[in-house]
Design a protein around this motif. Structure first.
Motif, PDB file in Angstrom:
ATOM      1  N   ASP A  25      -6.945   6.470   4.273  1.00 18.19           N
ATOM      2  CA  ASP A  25      -6.450   6.546   5.650  1.00 18.19           C
ATOM      3  C   ASP A  25      -5.122   7.304   5.772  1.00 18.19           C
ATOM      4  O   ASP A  25      -4.529   7.364   6.838  1.00 18.19           O
ATOM      5  CB  ASP A  25      -6.314   5.149   6.262  1.00 18.19           C
ATOM      6  CG  ASP A  25      -5.455   4.227   5.405  1.00 18.19           C
ATOM      7  OD1 ASP A  25      -4.821   4.710   4.452  1.00 18.19           O
ATOM      8  OD2 ASP A  25      -5.434   3.017   5.689  1.00 18.19           O
ATOM      9  N   ASP A  49      -2.003   6.797   4.835  1.00 19.86           N
ATOM     10  CA  ASP A  49      -0.866   6.033   5.365  1.00 19.86           C
ATOM     11  C   ASP A  49       0.244   5.854   4.337  1.00 19.86           C
ATOM     12  O   ASP A  49       1.210   5.140   4.572  1.00 19.86           O
ATOM     13  CB  ASP A  49      -1.335   4.663   5.862  1.00 19.86           C
ATOM     14  CG  ASP A  49      -1.956   3.821   4.750  1.00 19.86           C
ATOM     15  OD1 ASP A  49      -2.083   4.329   3.615  1.00 19.86           O
ATOM     16  OD2 ASP A  49      -2.321   2.660   5.020  1.00 19.86           O
ATOM     17  N   LYS A  51       3.001   3.280  10.283  1.00 16.27           N
ATOM     18  CA  LYS A  51       2.008   3.398   9.220  1.00 16.27           C
ATOM     19  C   LYS A  51       2.270   2.364   8.133  1.00 16.27           C
ATOM     20  O   LYS A  51       3.419   2.022   7.840  1.00 16.27           O
ATOM     21  CB  LYS A  51       2.032   4.809   8.630  1.00 16.27           C
ATOM     22  CG  LYS A  51       1.381   5.854   9.526  1.00 16.27           C
ATOM     23  CD  LYS A  51       1.214   7.175   8.796  1.00 16.27           C
ATOM     24  CE  LYS A  51       0.445   8.168   9.654  1.00 16.27           C
ATOM     25  NZ  LYS A  51       0.203   9.445   8.939  1.00 16.27           N
ATOM     26  N   ASP A  52       1.193   1.893   7.527  1.00 22.15           N
ATOM     27  CA  ASP A  52       1.307   0.828   6.532  1.00 22.15           C
ATOM     28  C   ASP A  52       2.282   1.176   5.413  1.00 22.15           C
ATOM     29  O   ASP A  52       3.041   0.319   4.955  1.00 22.15           O
ATOM     30  CB  ASP A  52      -0.070   0.532   5.929  1.00 22.15           C
ATOM     31  CG  ASP A  52      -1.013  -0.095   6.947  1.00 22.15           C
ATOM     32  OD1 ASP A  52      -0.522  -0.652   7.940  1.00 22.15           O
ATOM     33  OD2 ASP A  52      -2.231  -0.025   6.735  1.00 22.15           O
ATOM     34  N   ALA A  82      -4.755   3.198   9.054  1.00 24.39           N
ATOM     35  CA  ALA A  82      -3.395   3.612   8.695  1.00 24.39           C
ATOM     36  C   ALA A  82      -2.334   2.670   9.254  1.00 24.39           C
ATOM     37  O   ALA A  82      -1.220   2.597   8.731  1.00 24.39           O
ATOM     38  CB  ALA A  82      -3.127   5.033   9.177  1.00 24.39           C
ATOM     39  N   ASP A  83      -2.677   1.942  10.300  1.00 24.91           N
ATOM     40  CA  ASP A  83      -1.738   0.998  10.928  1.00 24.91           C
ATOM     41  C   ASP A  83      -2.452  -0.339  11.074  1.00 24.91           C
ATOM     42  O   ASP A  83      -2.940  -0.685  12.148  1.00 24.91           O
ATOM     43  CB  ASP A  83      -1.281   1.541  12.281  1.00 24.91           C
ATOM     44  CG  ASP A  83      -0.298   0.626  12.995  1.00 24.91           C
ATOM     45  OD1 ASP A  83       0.231  -0.305  12.345  1.00 24.91           O
ATOM     46  OD2 ASP A  83      -0.055   0.824  14.202  1.00 24.91           O
TER      47      ASP A  83
END
Length: 257
Positions: A98, A100, A125-126, A117-118
């Motif tokens: 993703d 991230d 973003k993670d 990603a979140d």
């Protein structure tokens, strides 16, 4: 005539009622349409396609040893029998699906979602999220340290994240290593991922009360996939020999050989 009209109307109502019943029966249910005999959330035909079997623990197995369970591989549409599905020389667990800033395996270990990603929908973003004061992208996913002292005493440290928890195993014959010391080292490496090799060596010497000479082997990996290695043999005179390295300067190291 009236009887005929009445009869036609009754037939029409009966037919329409029958169609309504058929339509109601034909409505999609909330249950999955595919078979899942072992009830692990993975279609049986997918498990059979890759010859995984239909056992109770199939979903949690990692047949190709790429750092991802079969359940995660199914979710990410990966091949559970190939460690590198897209053949780009990066293990599936080390991919960042993703984008991230966290690898797939790190996301599983840290409790975030490798397809989102979140994960918590907070518009961050993670990889940029923080655990304490450390970005998740800088969280150490795995660390292995081995030290051999002048008196031939050894210490081995194995640390890794798994399912939102850290796991630490210490085998120490020097009597100088504590869990707090290891955590202090990990905290330092997370807070300052760009620490020089010399700074890391000094920190380890201080934390573990090492006298020269000694030999040190250290490997660790961050949540963003960056891995570093440090191999040092330090003499009584304080001179270091060996080849400290990380993934970013491997090319430079090869040029110097």
């Amino acid at each position: 005539m009236k009887r005929m009209v009445t009869g036609c109307l009754a037939v029409a109502l009966l037919v329409s009622s029958g169609w309504a019943t058929a339509e109601a029966k034909g409505k999609p249910s909330s249950k999955p349409k595919w078979a899942d005999k072992n009830k692990d959330g993975i279609p049986d035909n997918w498990e059979l396609k890759y010859k995984l079997g239909l056992g109770k623990n199939v979903a949690n197995q990692d047949k190709d040893r790429d750092g991802l369970t079969n359940r995660v591989e199914y979710s990410l549409r990966l091949n559970p029998t190939k460690a590198d599905t897209d053949k780009d020389k990066v293990l599936d667990g080390d991919e960042d699906t993703d984008r991230d800033g966290l690898t797939n395996s790190a996301e599983i270990a840290l409790g975030t979602k490798p397809k989102d990603a979140d994960s918590d929908n907070d518009r961050i973003k993670d990889g940029a999220e923080k655990q304490g004061k450390t970005k998740l992208s800088n969280v150490i996913q795995k660390l292995e340290l081995q030290i051999k002292t002048a008196a031939n005493r050894t210490m081995k440290i194995d640390y890794h994240w798994s399912e939102r928890h850290s796991h630490l195993h210490i085998k120490d014959r020097t009597g100088h290593v504590t869990a707090d010391d290891v955590q202090a080292l990990i905290t330092s490496l997370q807070a300052a991922p760009t620490l020089s090799n010399d700074e890391i060596i000094v920190k380890i010497q201080t934390l573990f009360s090492l006298d020269t000479p000694f030999r040190l082997e250290l490997e660790w990996k961050y949540g963003n996939g960056r891995a570093r290695k440090l191999s040092v043999k330090q003499s009584d005179k304080g001179n270091n020999t060996g080849q400290p390295s990380d993934d970013e300067d491997d090319d430079d190291q090869d040029d110097g050989d």
